[in-house]
Design a protein around this motif. Structure first.
Motif, mmCIF file in Angstrom:
data_model
loop_
_atom_site.group_PDB
_atom_site.id
_atom_site.type_symbol
_atom_site.label_atom_id
_atom_site.label_comp_id
_atom_site.label_asym_id
_atom_site.label_seq_id
_atom_site.Cartn_x
_atom_site.Cartn_y
_atom_site.Cartn_z
ATOM 1 N N ILE A 33 0.820 -1.209 0.000
ATOM 2 C CA ILE A 33 0.000 0.000 0.000
ATOM 3 C C ILE A 33 0.856 1.263 0.000
ATOM 4 C CG2 ILE A 33 -0.217 0.034 2.516
ATOM 5 C CD1 ILE A 33 -2.876 1.096 -0.098
ATOM 6 N N ARG A 34 2.065 1.181 0.566
ATOM 7 C CA ARG A 34 2.923 2.366 0.598
ATOM 8 C C ARG A 34 3.322 2.787 -0.819
ATOM 9 N NH1 ARG A 34 8.188 1.856 4.199
ATOM 10 N NH2 ARG A 34 8.727 0.393 2.511
ATOM 11 N N PHE A 35 3.609 1.798 -1.687
ATOM 12 C CA PHE A 35 3.937 2.118 -3.079
ATOM 13 C C PHE A 35 2.741 2.777 -3.777
ATOM 14 C CE2 PHE A 35 3.791 0.972 -7.579
ATOM 15 C CZ PHE A 35 4.994 1.504 -8.022
ATOM 16 N N SER A 36 1.552 2.221 -3.544
ATOM 17 C CA SER A 36 0.344 2.789 -4.167
ATOM 18 C C SER A 36 0.118 4.221 -3.704
ATOM 19 C CB SER A 36 -0.871 1.923 -3.826
ATOM 20 O OG SER A 36 -0.714 0.614 -4.324
ATOM 21 N N GLU A 37 0.357 4.486 -2.428
ATOM 22 C CA GLU A 37 0.168 5.840 -1.901
ATOM 23 C C GLU A 37 1.171 6.813 -2.506
ATOM 24 O OE1 GLU A 37 -1.640 4.562 2.480
ATOM 25 O OE2 GLU A 37 0.510 4.939 2.246
ATOM 26 N N LYS A 38 2.419 6.360 -2.688
ATOM 27 C CA LYS A 38 3.422 7.225 -3.318
ATOM 28 C C LYS A 38 3.055 7.520 -4.763
ATOM 29 C CE LYS A 38 7.495 6.113 -0.508
ATOM 30 N NZ LYS A 38 8.891 5.604 -0.518
ATOM 31 N N MET A 39 2.563 6.508 -5.461
ATOM 32 C CA MET A 39 2.140 6.706 -6.847
ATOM 33 C C MET A 39 0.973 7.685 -6.931
ATOM 34 S SD MET A 39 2.507 6.094 -10.044
ATOM 35 C CE MET A 39 3.635 4.718 -10.087
ATOM 36 N N MET A 40 0.034 7.552 -6.028
ATOM 37 C CA MET A 40 -1.112 8.463 -6.019
ATOM 38 C C MET A 40 -0.667 9.897 -5.761
ATOM 39 S SD MET A 40 -4.241 9.128 -6.350
ATOM 40 C CE MET A 40 -4.821 7.466 -6.654
ATOM 41 N N LYS A 41 0.260 10.078 -4.839
ATOM 42 C CA LYS A 41 0.772 11.419 -4.542
ATOM 43 C C LYS A 41 1.447 12.027 -5.773
ATOM 44 C CE LYS A 41 3.863 13.952 -1.438
ATOM 45 N NZ LYS A 41 4.857 13.842 -0.340
ATOM 46 N N ALA A 42 2.227 11.212 -6.483
ATOM 47 C CA ALA A 42 2.919 11.696 -7.681
ATOM 48 C C ALA A 42 1.926 12.090 -8.768
ATOM 49 C CB ALA A 42 3.871 10.623 -8.198
ATOM 50 N N LEU A 43 0.874 11.295 -8.963
ATOM 51 C CA LEU A 43 -0.141 11.613 -9.970
ATOM 52 C C LEU A 43 -0.918 12.873 -9.598
ATOM 53 C CD1 LEU A 43 -1.415 7.999 -10.676
ATOM 54 C CD2 LEU A 43 -0.245 9.501 -12.304
ATOM 55 N N ALA A 44 -1.174 13.043 -8.296
ATOM 56 C CA ALA A 44 -1.872 14.252 -7.858
ATOM 57 C C ALA A 44 -1.022 15.483 -8.130
ATOM 58 C CB ALA A 44 -2.201 14.140 -6.366
ATOM 59 N N GLU A 45 0.303 15.358 -7.930
ATOM 60 C CA GLU A 45 1.200 16.490 -8.195
ATOM 61 C C GLU A 45 1.249 16.821 -9.689
ATOM 62 O OE1 GLU A 45 4.832 15.139 -6.455
ATOM 63 O OE2 GLU A 45 4.267 15.748 -4.405
ATOM 64 N N GLU A 46 0.995 15.808 -10.504
ATOM 65 C CA GLU A 46 0.923 16.029 -11.960
ATOM 66 C C GLU A 46 -0.444 16.521 -12.394
ATOM 67 O OE1 GLU A 46 3.304 15.780 -14.226
ATOM 68 O OE2 GLU A 46 4.849 15.167 -12.800
ATOM 69 N N LYS A 47 -1.336 16.701 -11.420
ATOM 70 C CA LYS A 47 -2.706 17.185 -11.663
ATOM 71 C C LYS A 47 -3.466 16.277 -12.624
ATOM 72 C CE LYS A 47 -1.478 22.001 -10.751
ATOM 73 N NZ LYS A 47 -1.748 21.828 -9.318
ATOM 74 N N ARG A 48 -3.289 14.954 -12.426
ATOM 75 C CA ARG A 48 -4.027 13.970 -13.206
ATOM 76 C C ARG A 48 -5.139 13.381 -12.350
ATOM 77 N NH1 ARG A 48 -1.432 12.147 -17.897
ATOM 78 N NH2 ARG A 48 -3.462 11.181 -18.302
ATOM 79 N N THR A 49 -6.186 12.937 -13.011
ATOM 80 C CA THR A 49 -7.267 12.240 -12.332
ATOM 81 C C THR A 49 -6.964 10.743 -12.398
ATOM 82 O OG1 THR A 49 -8.893 13.928 -12.873
ATOM 83 C CG2 THR A 49 -9.739 11.746 -12.318
ATOM 84 N N ALA A 50 -6.886 10.109 -11.215
ATOM 85 C CA ALA A 50 -6.454 8.708 -11.197
ATOM 86 C C ALA A 50 -7.170 7.921 -10.114
ATOM 87 C CB ALA A 50 -4.940 8.630 -10.983
ATOM 88 N N LEU A 51 -7.341 6.624 -10.377
ATOM 89 C CA LEU A 51 -7.917 5.687 -9.421
ATOM 90 C C LEU A 51 -6.956 4.510 -9.316
ATOM 91 C CD1 LEU A 51 -11.560 5.583 -10.888
ATOM 92 C CD2 LEU A 51 -10.634 7.188 -9.217
ATOM 93 N N ILE A 52 -6.492 4.202 -8.100
ATOM 94 C CA ILE A 52 -5.559 3.094 -7.894
ATOM 95 C C ILE A 52 -6.179 2.095 -6.924
ATOM 96 C CG2 ILE A 52 -3.283 2.388 -7.085
ATOM 97 C CD1 ILE A 52 -2.235 5.130 -7.781
#
Length: 383
Positions: free
Chosen positions: A301-320
């Motif tokens: 889950i830690r990897f998924s959370e880091k990925m989500m944070k990175a996508l949010a910083e890129e201002k993308r809409t994402a579901l993981i």
């Protein structure tokens, strides 16, 4: 004084039932009882009446009531007091008297309250901070007091005579007052059970302390409880030393070295995860899909959370979706208020969670439920 206070050595007796009441079980009052009722932080005695277990003993308006596991069928009663329980409670209570007296004598620290627990006993002390100096001096005095085998007696005095004694604190009762004396160390107005001598305490161990409502709560065990704890802790120490291939006095050092090694490895793992996130992110960002949906089957889950944070910083809409944690992570560039959508729709898909406008999380029991929610959210985002 009650009978168990006058004759503390009595463990068996015969008597008759004088009253019965049903109140969350059957309670009986006896013509005479040598059972100690719960009072002053000390639990009640345990034992049997005609072989039926006594579950509780309470004093109400001068009457000693005994709660039984099953109803009594006879009026004539054979009472038996469990000696192990009586001795254990008396030891913990006696230890409290001794500890409190030493703390007041050495440091003018007053005892606020006392309680005998099923595993350890506690003293609440009028003190801001517990120090090593206090602990060391207390332990030294305790050893001296136990070796001295001070006699412990209980005597009933008139109120006038009692207040002339050097009582540790003012009595909470009037009239005839029972005073427990421990040599010249302590005089306390007390109705509890006690050992006959400080030597019977054998050993007192302190198990910890904490701050409670501005006071210090001190935890301890005495007599058999202390020896059981000592034996258990020595067994754990021996097994730990064997597992670490270390001597017993080296266990702490080896554990500290392992903790530092774990911190170093965790830092390396974190750095590796960051590199992996950067690598995967570059691939994910090549997609022109306005809603990125990722399914993490093996990742923690830690990897998924880091990925989500990175996508949010890129201002993308994402579901993981993280399979191991059964958790859905969501971020949005603002197309849909994720928190409000979650509040409205999660229950429909057996999920729970919530969030803000641009970030949300949800837990699901199955991927099927999560998948249904993802499709509903994607449809909302597309519209």
């Amino acid at each position: 004084m009650r009978l168990e206070q006058i004759y503390p050595e009595v463990r068996t007796f015969e008597t008759t039932v004088t009253d019965v009441k049903d109140q969350q079980g059957q309670w009986v009052a006896l013509e005479k009882s040598y059972f100690y009722p719960e009072s002053g932080g000390q639990p009640a005695d345990r034992g049997t009446l005609n072989g039926i277990p006594v579950l509780d003993v309470q004093l109400e308006e001068g009457i000693v009531w005994h709660r039984l596991e099953t109803p009594l069928l006879e009026n004539e009663v054979q009472g038996t007091i469990d000696d192990g329980t009586r001795t254990d409670h008396a030891a913990q209570h006696t230890a409290q008297h001794v500890i409190s007296a030493i703390l007041q004598d050495e440091f003018q620290i007053k005892t606020v309250s006392f309680r005998t627990g099923s595993e350890e006993s506690t003293l609440d002390l009028e003190l801001n901070e517990w120090t090593e100096t206090i602990q060391n001096r207390l332990e030294d005095r305790l050893r001296s007091v136990i070796r001295a085998a001070l006699p412990i007696t209980a005597t009933e005095y008139t109120e006038a005579d009692a207040v002339r004694l050097p009582l540790r604190k003012t009595p909470q009762v009037t009239g005839q007052i029972r005073v427990v004396q421990i040599g010249e160390l302590d005089y306390s107005a007390c109705g509890g059970t006690h050992l006959g001598s400080t030597s019977e305490l054998e050993l007192i161990l302190f198990t910890g302390q904490e701050k409670v409502r501005g006071n210090v709560r001190l935890m301890y065990v005495a007599k058999d409880r202390a020896f059981r704890l000592l034996t258990a802790e020595r067994r754990v120490l021996t097994e730990t030393a064997r597992a670490l291939s270390a001597k017993k006095d080296q266990v702490h050092t080896v554990v500290e070295e392992l903790k530092q090694e774990q911190l170093r490895l965790n830092r390396q793992i974190g750095q590796a995860e960051d590199l992996h996130v950067t690598s995967v992110l570059q691939q994910v960002l090549t997609s022109s899909d306005p809603v990125l949906v990722l399914h993490h089957e093996q990742e923690n889950i830690r990897f998924s959370e880091k990925m989500m944070k990175a996508l949010a910083e890129e201002k993308r809409t994402a579901l993981i979706w993280n399979e191991a944690a059964k958790k859905l992570l969501m971020c949005s560039s603002g197309l849909v208020h994720l928190g409000k959508f979650a509040k409205t729709h999660l229950k429909q898909f057996n999920g729970r969670g919530g969030g803000s406008e641009k970030n949300a999380q949800a837990l699901f029991t199955t991927y099927e439920d999560a998948s249904g929610y993802i499709e509903a959210l994607k449809e909302e985002l597309h519209t």
